[in-house]
Design a protein around this motif. Sequence first.
Motif, PDB file in Angstrom:
ATOM      1  N   GLY A  53      -0.662  18.718  -0.315  1.00  0.00           N
ATOM      2  CA  GLY A  53      -1.028  17.494  -1.022  1.00  0.00           C
ATOM      3  C   GLY A  53      -0.216  16.281  -0.634  1.00  0.00           C
ATOM      4  O   GLY A  53      -0.331  15.228  -1.267  1.00  0.00           O
ATOM      5  N   LEU A  54       0.593  16.384   0.411  1.00  0.00           N
ATOM      6  CA  LEU A  54       1.427  15.274   0.877  1.00  0.00           C
ATOM      7  C   LEU A  54       0.920  14.760   2.215  1.00  0.00           C
ATOM      8  O   LEU A  54       0.428  15.536   3.044  1.00  0.00           O
ATOM      9  N   LYS A  55       1.080  13.467   2.450  1.00  0.00           N
ATOM     10  CA  LYS A  55       0.894  12.886   3.779  1.00  0.00           C
ATOM     11  C   LYS A  55       2.260  12.818   4.442  1.00  0.00           C
ATOM     12  O   LYS A  55       3.231  12.359   3.824  1.00  0.00           O
ATOM     13  N   ILE A  56       2.341  13.263   5.704  1.00  0.00           N
ATOM     14  CA  ILE A  56       3.637  13.507   6.334  1.00  0.00           C
ATOM     15  C   ILE A  56       3.685  12.838   7.693  1.00  0.00           C
ATOM     16  O   ILE A  56       2.740  12.935   8.486  1.00  0.00           O
ATOM     17  N   MET A  57       4.815  12.180   7.987  1.00  0.00           N
ATOM     18  CA  MET A  57       5.045  11.656   9.324  1.00  0.00           C
ATOM     19  C   MET A  57       6.485  11.942   9.711  1.00  0.00           C
ATOM     20  O   MET A  57       7.414  11.707   8.944  1.00  0.00           O
ATOM     21  N   GLU A  65       0.812  -1.213   0.000  1.00  0.00           N
ATOM     22  CA  GLU A  65       0.000   0.000   0.000  1.00  0.00           C
ATOM     23  C   GLU A  65       0.851   1.270   0.000  1.00  0.00           C
ATOM     24  O   GLU A  65       0.348   2.367  -0.285  1.00  0.00           O
ATOM     25  N   LEU A  66       2.130   1.140   0.311  1.00  0.00           N
ATOM     26  CA  LEU A  66       3.002   2.320   0.332  1.00  0.00           C
ATOM     27  C   LEU A  66       3.584   2.641  -1.032  1.00  0.00           C
ATOM     28  O   LEU A  66       4.329   3.617  -1.177  1.00  0.00           O
ATOM     29  N   GLY A  67       3.283   1.847  -2.036  1.00  0.00           N
ATOM     30  CA  GLY A  67       3.799   2.111  -3.369  1.00  0.00           C
ATOM     31  C   GLY A  67       5.298   1.879  -3.426  1.00  0.00           C
ATOM     32  O   GLY A  67       5.837   0.987  -2.772  1.00  0.00           O
ATOM     33  N   LYS A  68       5.977   2.692  -4.205  1.00  0.00           N
ATOM     34  CA  LYS A  68       7.431   2.582  -4.344  1.00  0.00           C
ATOM     35  C   LYS A  68       8.103   3.427  -3.271  1.00  0.00           C
ATOM     36  O   LYS A  68       7.842   4.623  -3.147  1.00  0.00           O
ATOM     37  N   ILE A  69       8.951   2.778  -2.482  1.00  0.00           N
ATOM     38  CA  ILE A  69       9.632   3.455  -1.369  1.00  0.00           C
ATOM     39  C   ILE A  69      10.983   3.950  -1.873  1.00  0.00           C
ATOM     40  O   ILE A  69      11.840   3.167  -2.287  1.00  0.00           O
ATOM     41  N   ILE A  70      11.179   5.279  -1.835  1.00  0.00           N
ATOM     42  CA  ILE A  70      12.386   5.918  -2.349  1.00  0.00           C
ATOM     43  C   ILE A  70      13.098   6.600  -1.193  1.00  0.00           C
ATOM     44  O   ILE A  70      12.535   7.485  -0.538  1.00  0.00           O
ATOM     45  N   ALA A  71      14.334   6.193  -0.919  1.00  0.00           N
ATOM     46  CA  ALA A  71      15.127   6.790   0.154  1.00  0.00           C
ATOM     47  C   ALA A  71      16.019   7.881  -0.420  1.00  0.00           C
ATOM     48  O   ALA A  71      16.766   7.645  -1.369  1.00  0.00           O
ATOM     49  N   GLY A 117      -2.869   5.130   3.927  1.00  0.00           N
ATOM     50  CA  GLY A 117      -3.754   4.911   2.803  1.00  0.00           C
ATOM     51  C   GLY A 117      -2.981   4.299   1.649  1.00  0.00           C
ATOM     52  O   GLY A 117      -1.888   3.753   1.835  1.00  0.00           O
ATOM     53  N   GLN A 118      -3.535   4.380   0.444  1.00  0.00           N
ATOM     54  CA  GLN A 118      -2.852   3.847  -0.732  1.00  0.00           C
ATOM     55  C   GLN A 118      -1.980   4.932  -1.352  1.00  0.00           C
ATOM     56  O   GLN A 118      -2.468   5.986  -1.742  1.00  0.00           O
ATOM     57  N   LEU A 119      -0.678   4.661  -1.427  1.00  0.00           N
ATOM     58  CA  LEU A 119       0.274   5.616  -2.000  1.00  0.00           C
ATOM     59  C   LEU A 119       0.850   5.064  -3.301  1.00  0.00           C
ATOM     60  O   LEU A 119       0.859   3.857  -3.544  1.00  0.00           O
ATOM     61  N   ASP A 120       1.344   5.987  -4.115  1.00  0.00           N
ATOM     62  CA  ASP A 120       2.146   5.606  -5.271  1.00  0.00           C
ATOM     63  C   ASP A 120       3.632   5.664  -4.933  1.00  0.00           C
ATOM     64  O   ASP A 120       4.419   4.875  -5.450  1.00  0.00           O
ATOM     65  N   TYR A 121       3.993   6.632  -4.088  1.00  0.00           N
ATOM     66  CA  TYR A 121       5.381   6.778  -3.648  1.00  0.00           C
ATOM     67  C   TYR A 121       5.410   7.125  -2.162  1.00  0.00           C
ATOM     68  O   TYR A 121       4.590   7.919  -1.682  1.00  0.00           O
ATOM     69  N   LEU A 122       6.371   6.551  -1.456  1.00  0.00           N
ATOM     70  CA  LEU A 122       6.712   7.014  -0.113  1.00  0.00           C
ATOM     71  C   LEU A 122       8.157   7.492  -0.178  1.00  0.00           C
ATOM     72  O   LEU A 122       9.085   6.693  -0.401  1.00  0.00           O
ATOM     73  N   ILE A 123       8.362   8.785  -0.012  1.00  0.00           N
ATOM     74  CA  ILE A 123       9.693   9.364  -0.011  1.00  0.00           C
ATOM     75  C   ILE A 123      10.198   9.360   1.433  1.00  0.00           C
ATOM     76  O   ILE A 123       9.515   9.855   2.337  1.00  0.00           O
TER      77      ILE A 123
END
Length: 387
Positions: free
Chosen positions: A200-204, A130-136, A237-243
């Motif tokens: 427009g970003l979800k942030i933690m 659900e986190l999509g592509k995780i980019i570090a 939620g459903q993401l396409d990317y988690l940066i």
Amino acid sequence: MTDSLQQRIETALSQIHHPRLGTDVVRADVVRDVATTTDGKVRLTLVLAAEDDATLVRDVRHAVEGVDGVTNVRVDVMDPAQYDAARGDKRAANLAAAGRSAPARALPVMDAAPSRPATPAAPQPVNYPELGKIIAVSSGKGGVGKSTVAVNLALALAQRGARVGIMDADVYGPNLPRMLGVDEPPPVRDQKIQPLEAHGLKIMSIGFMIERDQPAIWRGPIVMKVITQFLRDVAWGQLDYLIVDMPPGTGDAQLSLVQATNVHGGVIVTTPQQVAVGDALRGVKMFERVGVPVLGIVENMSYLENPETGKPIAVFGSGGGQRLADEVGVPLLGQVPIDPRIVEGGDTGRPIVAAEPNASASRALIAVAERVAARVAERYGAERAAR
């Protein structure tokens, strides 16, 4: 040859002082099961009590990495109870109760029959589809604008229509609250932490949960718990990317992230000067060793535009990012110019891609996002169509 390598490792470790026990880590018998291979790989267990300084992990790793002939180092950290339980080592428990330490042990060779069972394997990464592509987004050193690139990369991807979250893994210096203009305790509903939202970003960020002046004096296992909780217990939620905005360097947070989940790519941020490029090279090698594909290099603070002519002025030299990209065989994703509005936007919670989308720096960062998306699509398939 093997004996010589063992001796060099033991000599290097004997230079590391154990503050609590008042002697070096070899005599204190906190370095256990040191094993080597003929091609220079080293694996060892470091036994740390709760009251011990976690910087011993870093010091041990760096000392062994600096030994001539060592090509790879793995340090497994265990507390005394875990070690004794895993090994069934009653002798160590009896010695500890008597206030004595065990004598220094010989360093075995991995190719020979081990005298003890192997150390338990590292935790297996968990997949979070659900986190999509995780980019570090990482850097070899601080001060190169890594968080600035991470924030604006996330914003530019969101502007393309992607669903994007950004996670602050820089637990020692969280900057996302200020840079994105949000800073309040996140609510919890149905036992899930609700990420805050801005632009427009979800942030933690751990910065939402601690006071601004509170230092995070945390050992590796706690860092691992924080990162795992941010992946598992946040209602992304459903993401396409988690940066993921990483701390600078190649320490516990980086290792914790790749042990906690499957990271789909790394972006390395550097500045043009050679000292920054050298540190960034170590960041590339770290990702390579843990099996994370490096998507490319971003050269930040590349030049200053002459306000009269528009021509670039190479304040910090030139070409460092391209040389690094060529050396490691990955693309240069972009060169971001110096712009005072980047600093102003980071301080006021209005990142430049959102506040000044037509600025040269914004256009460069948007181009970086397009190339990152293209690189991800090459490796994993096209991204979800923009809404």
